[in-house]
Design a protein around this motif. Structure first.
Motif, PDB file in Angstrom:
ATOM      1  N   TYR A 130       0.858  -1.194   0.000  1.00  0.00           N
ATOM      2  CA  TYR A 130       0.000   0.000   0.000  1.00  0.00           C
ATOM      3  C   TYR A 130       0.888   1.237   0.000  1.00  0.00           C
ATOM      4  O   TYR A 130       1.932   1.255   0.636  1.00  0.00           O
ATOM      5  CB  TYR A 130      -0.911   0.009   1.227  1.00  0.00           C
ATOM      6  CG  TYR A 130      -1.940  -1.097   1.199  1.00  0.00           C
ATOM      7  CD1 TYR A 130      -3.237  -0.862   0.766  1.00  0.00           C
ATOM      8  CD2 TYR A 130      -1.602  -2.391   1.593  1.00  0.00           C
ATOM      9  CE1 TYR A 130      -4.177  -1.881   0.723  1.00  0.00           C
ATOM     10  CE2 TYR A 130      -2.534  -3.413   1.552  1.00  0.00           C
ATOM     11  CZ  TYR A 130      -3.820  -3.157   1.120  1.00  0.00           C
ATOM     12  OH  TYR A 130      -4.749  -4.172   1.076  1.00  0.00           O
ATOM     13  N   GLU A 131       0.492   2.246  -0.721  1.00  0.00           N
ATOM     14  CA  GLU A 131       1.232   3.507  -0.712  1.00  0.00           C
ATOM     15  C   GLU A 131       0.236   4.627  -0.483  1.00  0.00           C
ATOM     16  O   GLU A 131      -0.041   5.425  -1.351  1.00  0.00           O
ATOM     17  CB  GLU A 131       1.940   3.725  -2.058  1.00  0.00           C
ATOM     18  CG  GLU A 131       3.266   3.046  -2.126  1.00  0.00           C
ATOM     19  CD  GLU A 131       4.422   4.029  -2.265  1.00  0.00           C
ATOM     20  OE1 GLU A 131       5.328   3.713  -3.040  1.00  0.00           O
ATOM     21  OE2 GLU A 131       4.426   5.084  -1.615  1.00  0.00           O
ATOM     22  N   GLY A 132      -0.315   4.618   0.700  1.00  0.00           N
ATOM     23  CA  GLY A 132      -1.316   5.639   1.003  1.00  0.00           C
ATOM     24  C   GLY A 132      -0.790   6.593   2.054  1.00  0.00           C
ATOM     25  O   GLY A 132       0.416   6.687   2.289  1.00  0.00           O
ATOM     26  N   GLN A 133      -1.717   7.281   2.663  1.00  0.00           N
ATOM     27  CA  GLN A 133      -1.353   8.202   3.736  1.00  0.00           C
ATOM     28  C   GLN A 133      -2.281   7.986   4.906  1.00  0.00           C
ATOM     29  O   GLN A 133      -3.495   8.101   4.765  1.00  0.00           O
ATOM     30  CB  GLN A 133      -1.489   9.642   3.268  1.00  0.00           C
ATOM     31  CG  GLN A 133      -0.483   9.988   2.193  1.00  0.00           C
ATOM     32  CD  GLN A 133      -0.375  11.487   1.987  1.00  0.00           C
ATOM     33  OE1 GLN A 133      -1.308  12.215   2.319  1.00  0.00           O
ATOM     34  NE2 GLN A 133       0.739  11.931   1.457  1.00  0.00           N
ATOM     35  N   MET A 134      -1.671   7.691   6.026  1.00  0.00           N
ATOM     36  CA  MET A 134      -2.477   7.586   7.242  1.00  0.00           C
ATOM     37  C   MET A 134      -2.133   8.762   8.144  1.00  0.00           C
ATOM     38  O   MET A 134      -0.968   9.023   8.387  1.00  0.00           O
ATOM     39  CB  MET A 134      -2.184   6.259   7.928  1.00  0.00           C
ATOM     40  CG  MET A 134      -2.617   6.298   9.359  1.00  0.00           C
ATOM     41  SD  MET A 134      -3.205   4.763   9.977  1.00  0.00           S
ATOM     42  CE  MET A 134      -3.134   5.133  11.725  1.00  0.00           C
ATOM     43  N   PRO A 135      -3.150   9.478   8.613  1.00  0.00           N
ATOM     44  CA  PRO A 135      -2.883  10.644   9.471  1.00  0.00           C
ATOM     45  C   PRO A 135      -2.353  10.243  10.838  1.00  0.00           C
ATOM     46  O   PRO A 135      -2.576   9.118  11.288  1.00  0.00           O
ATOM     47  CB  PRO A 135      -4.257  11.313   9.595  1.00  0.00           C
ATOM     48  CG  PRO A 135      -5.236  10.214   9.364  1.00  0.00           C
ATOM     49  CD  PRO A 135      -4.592   9.256   8.420  1.00  0.00           C
ATOM     50  N   ALA A 136      -1.646  11.159  11.503  1.00  0.00           N
ATOM     51  CA  ALA A 136      -1.182  10.935  12.877  1.00  0.00           C
ATOM     52  C   ALA A 136      -2.326  11.208  13.838  1.00  0.00           C
ATOM     53  O   ALA A 136      -3.171  12.060  13.584  1.00  0.00           O
ATOM     54  CB  ALA A 136      -0.013  11.867  13.180  1.00  0.00           C
ATOM     55  N   PHE A 137      -2.339  10.463  14.943  1.00  0.00           N
ATOM     56  CA  PHE A 137      -3.396  10.665  15.927  1.00  0.00           C
ATOM     57  C   PHE A 137      -2.857  11.184  17.255  1.00  0.00           C
ATOM     58  O   PHE A 137      -3.613  11.349  18.208  1.00  0.00           O
ATOM     59  CB  PHE A 137      -4.180   9.371  16.148  1.00  0.00           C
ATOM     60  CG  PHE A 137      -5.109   9.063  15.001  1.00  0.00           C
ATOM     61  CD1 PHE A 137      -6.397   9.576  14.985  1.00  0.00           C
ATOM     62  CD2 PHE A 137      -4.677   8.301  13.921  1.00  0.00           C
ATOM     63  CE1 PHE A 137      -7.250   9.321  13.922  1.00  0.00           C
ATOM     64  CE2 PHE A 137      -5.521   8.044  12.849  1.00  0.00           C
ATOM     65  CZ  PHE A 137      -6.800   8.556  12.844  1.00  0.00           C
ATOM     66  N   ALA A 138      -1.542  11.460  17.313  1.00  0.00           N
ATOM     67  CA  ALA A 138      -0.953  11.946  18.570  1.00  0.00           C
ATOM     68  C   ALA A 138      -1.633  13.231  19.018  1.00  0.00           C
ATOM     69  O   ALA A 138      -1.812  13.462  20.213  1.00  0.00           O
ATOM     70  CB  ALA A 138       0.549  12.164  18.392  1.00  0.00           C
ATOM     71  N   GLY A 139      -2.032  14.055  18.047  1.00  0.00           N
ATOM     72  CA  GLY A 139      -2.620  15.335  18.397  1.00  0.00           C
ATOM     73  C   GLY A 139      -4.088  15.267  18.789  1.00  0.00           C
ATOM     74  O   GLY A 139      -4.591  16.142  19.487  1.00  0.00           O
ATOM     75  N   SER A 140      -4.797  14.230  18.336  1.00  0.00           N
ATOM     76  CA  SER A 140      -6.246  14.228  18.551  1.00  0.00           C
ATOM     77  C   SER A 140      -6.732  13.186  19.557  1.00  0.00           C
ATOM     78  O   SER A 140      -7.849  13.287  20.060  1.00  0.00           O
ATOM     79  CB  SER A 140      -6.968  14.023  17.217  1.00  0.00           C
ATOM     80  OG  SER A 140      -6.497  12.873  16.566  1.00  0.00           O
ATOM     81  N   LEU A 141      -5.926  12.165  19.837  1.00  0.00           N
ATOM     82  CA  LEU A 141      -6.386  11.133  20.781  1.00  0.00           C
ATOM     83  C   LEU A 141      -5.467  11.106  22.004  1.00  0.00           C
ATOM     84  O   LEU A 141      -4.251  11.291  21.888  1.00  0.00           O
ATOM     85  CB  LEU A 141      -6.396   9.755  20.117  1.00  0.00           C
ATOM     86  CG  LEU A 141      -7.376   9.539  18.954  1.00  0.00           C
ATOM     87  CD1 LEU A 141      -7.268   8.111  18.427  1.00  0.00           C
ATOM     88  CD2 LEU A 141      -8.813   9.830  19.385  1.00  0.00           C
ATOM     89  N   SER A 142      -6.068  10.850  23.172  1.00  0.00           N
ATOM     90  CA  SER A 142      -5.285  10.753  24.411  1.00  0.00           C
ATOM     91  C   SER A 142      -4.576   9.396  24.471  1.00  0.00           C
ATOM     92  O   SER A 142      -4.886   8.481  23.696  1.00  0.00           O
ATOM     93  CB  SER A 142      -6.208  10.896  25.614  1.00  0.00           C
ATOM     94  OG  SER A 142      -7.048   9.750  25.685  1.00  0.00           O
TER      95      SER A 142
END
Ligand code: HEC
Length: 194
Positions: A130-142
């Protein structure tokens, strides 16, 4: 003739007349009985007046009042749009989390690293790259939410891996603060042996 007249009058019905006649007692008893029965019925069958007929089931919040976080709820609101509710992903676009080594391997560190930082480069899952993009969740999830969602995906859809603790996520977050998304699966593998 005259002696039959009184008998004939006696056979006549009385003239209909208007007047106040009281409602018979049995009607009061019947109505009262129906009210009583209705009241008992409501209390016995519906719990009225405690719920006043409100039969809705409250949706579980991500963090319940007891402070517990539901991994399934975090998953449905943050991950299912791409990886799908059944964890199968979308062929060629979003990789599956079911039966994925990235999810189930080791103590979940690699999966935690991907969720915290996001991922941009190529990654091989079940033999497909797969060559997609997964967003980071460090900023939105505890930390607790990330731990819960990781534990959830590691134990759903046939996956049987150990849960991930909040403390472990906190530790990883510290070590990768403000980092860019991972440049592909191999970078994750190189950083964490398990
Ligand atoms: C916007 C779509 C999107 C969302 C939302 C998303 N992901 Fe991903 N995820 C991807 C893509 C695309 C990849 C593969 C990235 C690549 O090719 O570099 C991926 C890869 C992964 C991987 C590693 C590969 C695998 O299939 O095992 C894991 C684990 C993962 N995601 C977990 C999650 C979790 C948990 C969440 C929710 C907190 C989440 N993802 C939310 C799109 C998404």
């Amino acid at each position: 003739m005259s002696d039959r007249a009184p008998n004939a009058r006696g056979r006549e019905h009385p003239e209909p007349e208007e007047g106040d006649r009281p409602i018979p007692v049995w009607v009061y008893q019947l109505v009262g009985g129906l009210f009583l029965w209705g009241g008992f019925y409501l209390v016995a069958h519906t719990g009225y007046p405690l719920n006043a007929g409100d039969a809705r089931t409250p949706l579980p919040a991500a963090a319940s009042e007891a402070g517990e976080v539901s991994g399934a709820t975090v998953y449905n609101s943050n991950c299912a749009s791409c990886h799908q509710g059944n964890g199968q992903g979308v062929p060629g676009t979003f990789p599956p989390l079911a039966d994925s080594d990235w999810v189930s391997a080791g103590d979940g560190t690699r999966a935690a690293a991907i969720v915290l930082r996001g991922l941009n480069g190529p990654i091989e899952v079940q033999g497909t790259t797969y060559e997609g993009q997964m967003p980071a969740f460090a900023g939105s999830l505890s930390d607790a939410e990330i731990a819960a969602v990781l534990s959830h995906i590691r134990q759903s859809w046939g996956n049987h891996a150990s849960p991930v603790t909040t403390a472990r996520v906190a530790e990883l977050r510290e070590s990768m603060a403000d980092a860019e998304p991972w440049d592909g699966g191999e970078a994750v593998r190189a950083a964490f042996s398990q």
